[in-house]
Design a protein around this motif. Structure first.
Motif: not given
Ligand SMILES: C[S@@+](CC[C@H](N)C(=O)[O-])C[C@H]1O[C@@H](n2cnc3c(N)ncnc32)[C@H](O)[C@@H]1O
Length: 260
Positions: A37, A82-83, A98, A7-9, A57, A12, A39
């Motif tokens: 996302g 899923d966005i 993010n 999920f590219g987590q 999310e 921040l 998070g």
């Molecule tokens: C880089 S993290 C950022 C988390 C948080 N906003 C922060 O800044 O700490 C990316 C976020 O996007 C969510 N995510 C990943 N793929 C997604 C999707 N297809 N649709 C919605 N959310 C998604 C992940 O689960 C994660 O919470």
């Protein structure tokens, strides 16, 4: 909550950086900001100080955490999913996020559309992306990173690279540097008479970027027509795609569409 790679987590938590990102959108009380996302909700908390938030999310663990964290916040709406598979919330007026780097391209395409089908829903789009992508989006003609994506997005929106974020600011740290960009969608000063033609022209022109434009477009645009158009725009006949500004791409496209 441990981060999931799929999920590219990358979380921040630096309050100064988070507030700078939130402030970059110049949100007002009437705005409804879409956060992709959220998070753990660290950026969300800063966004809620400026406007209401609609968050999307995908990770069910994060969804459970967010429902609990913002249970008493009436201006917070959470959509689980899923966005890329959901309709964009029609009430959203801005986007701040993010985003996961592995799906940055498709997310950008959804938020901005294309020259032939522009999305005009958002007043502003502030995104934290990979630095390399931020540089490609905002590059000007003549720059090594200027390409089809730069032309398409700069045709659709004012594109700014606001500031970089070191990888050490994230947990876990990503393998690449990051930057915050701001896209302000607006009609380009010079409109393409046939936006689909402009898109095709730009894609072909950059497909082999080391070649001269007249060689890239061989077999697609008749070469005397092309040379005539380049001459009337005062563009050198040996120009490469990277030499043409966005405005010149639109001019060239409009001339080629109009020339008999
Ligand atoms: C880089 S993290 C950022 C988390 C948080 N906003 C922060 O800044 O700490 C990316 C976020 O996007 C969510 N995510 C990943 N793929 C997604 C999707 N297809 N649709 C919605 N959310 C998604 C992940 O689960 C994660 O919470």
């Amino acid at each position: 909550m441990y981060a999931l790679k799929r999920f590219g987590q990358h979380w921040l938590s630096d309050a100064t950086i988070l507030e700078r990102i939130a402030a970059a959108a110049h949100l007002g009380a009437a705005d409804r900001v879409l956060e992709i996302g959220p998070g753990l909700g660290s950026l969300t908390a800063h966004l809620l100080e400026h406007s209401s938030v609609i968050a999307v999310e995908i990770d069910e663990r994060a969804v459970a955490h967010l429902r609990h964290r913002f249970a008493a916040e009436p201006r917070f709406t959470l959509i689980e999913g899923d966005i890329l598979g959901l309709p964009l919330p029609p009430e959203a007026t801005a986007v701040v996020a993010n985003i996961p780097y592995n799906i940055s391209g498709p997310i950008l395409a959804r938020l901005t559309g294309t020259p032939s089908a522009p999305v005009r829903q958002f007043r502003t789009i502030v995104l934290l992306v990979q630095l390399e992508l931020a540089e490609r989006i905002t590059a000007r003609s003549g720059n090594r990173t200027y390409g089809a994506l730069s032309v398409r997005l700069q045709y659709l929106a004012e594109c700014e690279l606001l500031f970089g974020i070191p990888r050490t600011a994230f947990r876990p740290p990503p393998k690449v540097d990051s930057a915050v960009i701001r896209l302000t969608p607006r009609p380009f000063a010079l409109q393409a008479t046939d936006p689909a033609y402009l898109e095709a022209l730009v894609t072909r022109a950059f497909a082999t970027r080391r070649k001269m434009l007249r060689n890239c477009l061989k077999g697609w645009v008749e070469s005397t027509r092309l040379l005539l158009a380049l001459e009337s725009l005062q563009i050198r006949p040996d120009a490469r795609a990277e030499d043409l500004s966005v405005e010149n791409f639109v001019r060239l496209s409009n001339l080629l569409v109009a020339l008999p």
